[in-house]
Design a protein around this motif. Sequence first.
Motif, short mmCIF file in Angstrom:
data_model
loop_
_atom_site.label_atom_id
_atom_site.label_comp_id
_atom_site.label_asym_id
_atom_site.label_seq_id
_atom_site.Cartn_x
_atom_site.Cartn_y
_atom_site.Cartn_z
N ASP A 164 7.77 -27.60 4.80
CA ASP A 164 6.60 -28.35 5.25
C ASP A 164 6.07 -27.75 6.54
O ASP A 164 6.68 -27.86 7.60
CB ASP A 164 6.96 -29.83 5.48
CG ASP A 164 7.25 -30.53 4.17
OD1 ASP A 164 6.80 -30.04 3.12
OD2 ASP A 164 7.92 -31.57 4.20
N THR A 165 4.91 -27.11 6.46
CA THR A 165 4.38 -26.35 7.57
C THR A 165 4.17 -27.20 8.80
O THR A 165 4.58 -26.86 9.90
CB THR A 165 3.03 -25.73 7.18
OG1 THR A 165 3.21 -24.94 6.01
CG2 THR A 165 2.50 -24.85 8.29
N PHE A 166 3.50 -28.32 8.67
CA PHE A 166 3.15 -29.13 9.82
C PHE A 166 4.07 -30.32 10.00
O PHE A 166 3.92 -31.07 10.96
CB PHE A 166 1.69 -29.61 9.72
CG PHE A 166 0.73 -28.47 9.69
CD1 PHE A 166 0.70 -27.54 10.71
CD2 PHE A 166 -0.15 -28.31 8.64
CE1 PHE A 166 -0.19 -26.48 10.69
CE2 PHE A 166 -1.04 -27.26 8.61
CZ PHE A 166 -1.06 -26.33 9.64
N GLY A 167 5.04 -30.52 9.09
CA GLY A 167 6.02 -31.57 9.24
C GLY A 167 5.44 -32.95 8.98
O GLY A 167 4.26 -33.15 8.78
N GLU A 181 19.57 -20.45 -10.92
CA GLU A 181 20.51 -20.66 -9.82
C GLU A 181 20.83 -19.39 -9.04
O GLU A 181 21.41 -19.43 -7.95
CB GLU A 181 21.82 -21.28 -10.35
CG GLU A 181 22.61 -20.38 -11.28
CD GLU A 181 22.12 -20.41 -12.72
OE1 GLU A 181 22.75 -19.76 -13.57
OE2 GLU A 181 21.11 -21.09 -12.99
N ALA A 182 20.43 -18.23 -9.59
CA ALA A 182 20.76 -16.95 -8.94
C ALA A 182 19.76 -16.52 -7.88
O ALA A 182 20.03 -15.59 -7.10
CB ALA A 182 20.89 -15.85 -10.00
N TRP A 183 18.61 -17.15 -7.83
CA TRP A 183 17.62 -16.77 -6.83
C TRP A 183 18.15 -17.04 -5.42
O TRP A 183 18.75 -18.08 -5.16
CB TRP A 183 16.31 -17.53 -7.03
CG TRP A 183 15.51 -17.06 -8.21
CD1 TRP A 183 15.37 -17.69 -9.41
CD2 TRP A 183 14.73 -15.86 -8.30
NE1 TRP A 183 14.56 -16.96 -10.25
CE2 TRP A 183 14.16 -15.83 -9.58
CE3 TRP A 183 14.47 -14.81 -7.41
CZ2 TRP A 183 13.33 -14.79 -10.01
CZ3 TRP A 183 13.66 -13.77 -7.83
CH2 TRP A 183 13.09 -13.76 -9.12
N LYS A 184 17.92 -16.08 -4.53
CA LYS A 184 18.31 -16.23 -3.13
C LYS A 184 17.08 -16.15 -2.25
O LYS A 184 16.18 -15.36 -2.49
CB LYS A 184 19.33 -15.16 -2.74
CG LYS A 184 20.65 -15.27 -3.48
CD LYS A 184 21.65 -14.24 -3.01
CE LYS A 184 22.97 -14.38 -3.75
NZ LYS A 184 23.96 -13.36 -3.31
N PHE A 185 17.08 -16.99 -1.23
CA PHE A 185 15.92 -17.10 -0.35
C PHE A 185 16.31 -16.84 1.09
O PHE A 185 17.46 -17.03 1.49
CB PHE A 185 15.28 -18.49 -0.47
CG PHE A 185 14.84 -18.84 -1.87
CD1 PHE A 185 13.57 -18.52 -2.31
CD2 PHE A 185 15.70 -19.49 -2.73
CE1 PHE A 185 13.16 -18.83 -3.59
CE2 PHE A 185 15.31 -19.82 -4.02
CZ PHE A 185 14.03 -19.48 -4.45
N THR A 186 15.35 -16.39 1.85
CA THR A 186 15.50 -16.24 3.28
C THR A 186 14.28 -16.85 3.94
O THR A 186 13.52 -17.55 3.27
CB THR A 186 15.66 -14.75 3.65
OG1 THR A 186 15.90 -14.64 5.05
CG2 THR A 186 14.43 -13.95 3.26
N GLY A 220 10.12 -19.45 10.05
CA GLY A 220 10.85 -20.42 9.26
C GLY A 220 10.30 -20.68 7.87
O GLY A 220 10.79 -21.56 7.15
N LEU A 221 9.28 -19.92 7.44
CA LEU A 221 8.71 -20.12 6.12
C LEU A 221 9.53 -19.36 5.08
O LEU A 221 9.90 -18.20 5.29
CB LEU A 221 7.25 -19.68 6.09
CG LEU A 221 6.34 -20.46 7.04
CD1 LEU A 221 4.91 -19.95 6.95
CD2 LEU A 221 6.37 -21.95 6.73
N PRO A 222 9.81 -19.99 3.93
CA PRO A 222 10.72 -19.38 2.94
C PRO A 222 10.10 -18.18 2.24
O PRO A 222 8.89 -18.10 2.02
CB PRO A 222 10.97 -20.52 1.95
CG PRO A 222 9.77 -21.40 2.08
CD PRO A 222 9.35 -21.32 3.51
N MET A 223 10.97 -17.23 1.87
CA MET A 223 10.57 -16.05 1.12
C MET A 223 11.76 -15.57 0.31
O MET A 223 12.90 -15.99 0.53
CB MET A 223 10.08 -14.95 2.07
CG MET A 223 11.08 -14.58 3.14
SD MET A 223 10.37 -13.55 4.47
CE MET A 223 9.91 -12.10 3.55
#
Length: 272
Positions: free
Chosen positions: A8-11, A116-121, A126-129
Amino acid sequence: MPAKDPDDTFGGEPIVGPRSMAAIPIATLASALVGLSDHPQIFRIISNISGCDLWCLKLSDASKCLLSDPQALAILSQSELAQFDKFRYHRDRLAYFAKRLLIRNVLCKYAVVTPEAWKFTANEHGLPMLSAEHKVDHLHFNLSRTTDLAVCAISKHGSIGIDVEDITGPDITELSTTILSVKEHRKLQRLPARERGFAMLRYWTLKEAYAKCRGVGLSLPISESCFDYEDPESVHMTVLSDSDKNANPLRFNQVILLNRYLIAVAQRVDCA
């Protein structure tokens, strides 16, 4: 303090409000929803927005998945499970799970990876990729949710941002002085009172999609972007901040889904 969803960008809670859409044309209306064969509760949104794919999942369907499948949370990584457990309220846990259920299943349409194998950073803001180990540098995504709908945008061409808001609920025009530029605020005040709520929502969703596409989230002052959407076929943006004037040019679209949800998408111009 309750945990925040890092997507959530702006919370805070999603902004919702009663809106009159009269005399405020939007060129793009979602024409259909097509279910994902492996997960029929997940739908692709069919519209004339080019350069990306839009997908959605009702939070009520995600809730049914949690209740009916004892292994539903197995799709989450250990860090995601830890984040899930940090949420104090069920609604926040459900929203977090829904977005993970959505993106993990949708991404499988674009690469040979199990959900279930996808990994994120995350980037420095703090935005997911996606993790580099998947070697899908061409694949970009962004997530958003409102009170009962999660959406995601997928692009193979470059960064992308999406925001969704429910068109029902309390008015938010009182926030205009902090969110809008001076020019936008003046245009808002010239509208009939019954149209201001929806106009404000259009500005808000465009600004949030823009900040997320730029990958900077809260660090981007949203009042320093100025949008003009009077032409229903084209949304134009002027950057008022010197620090953002050299950013890649972006294209903006908005879509109304099911006569209830307003979605804004920001993507690089070369996505078209």
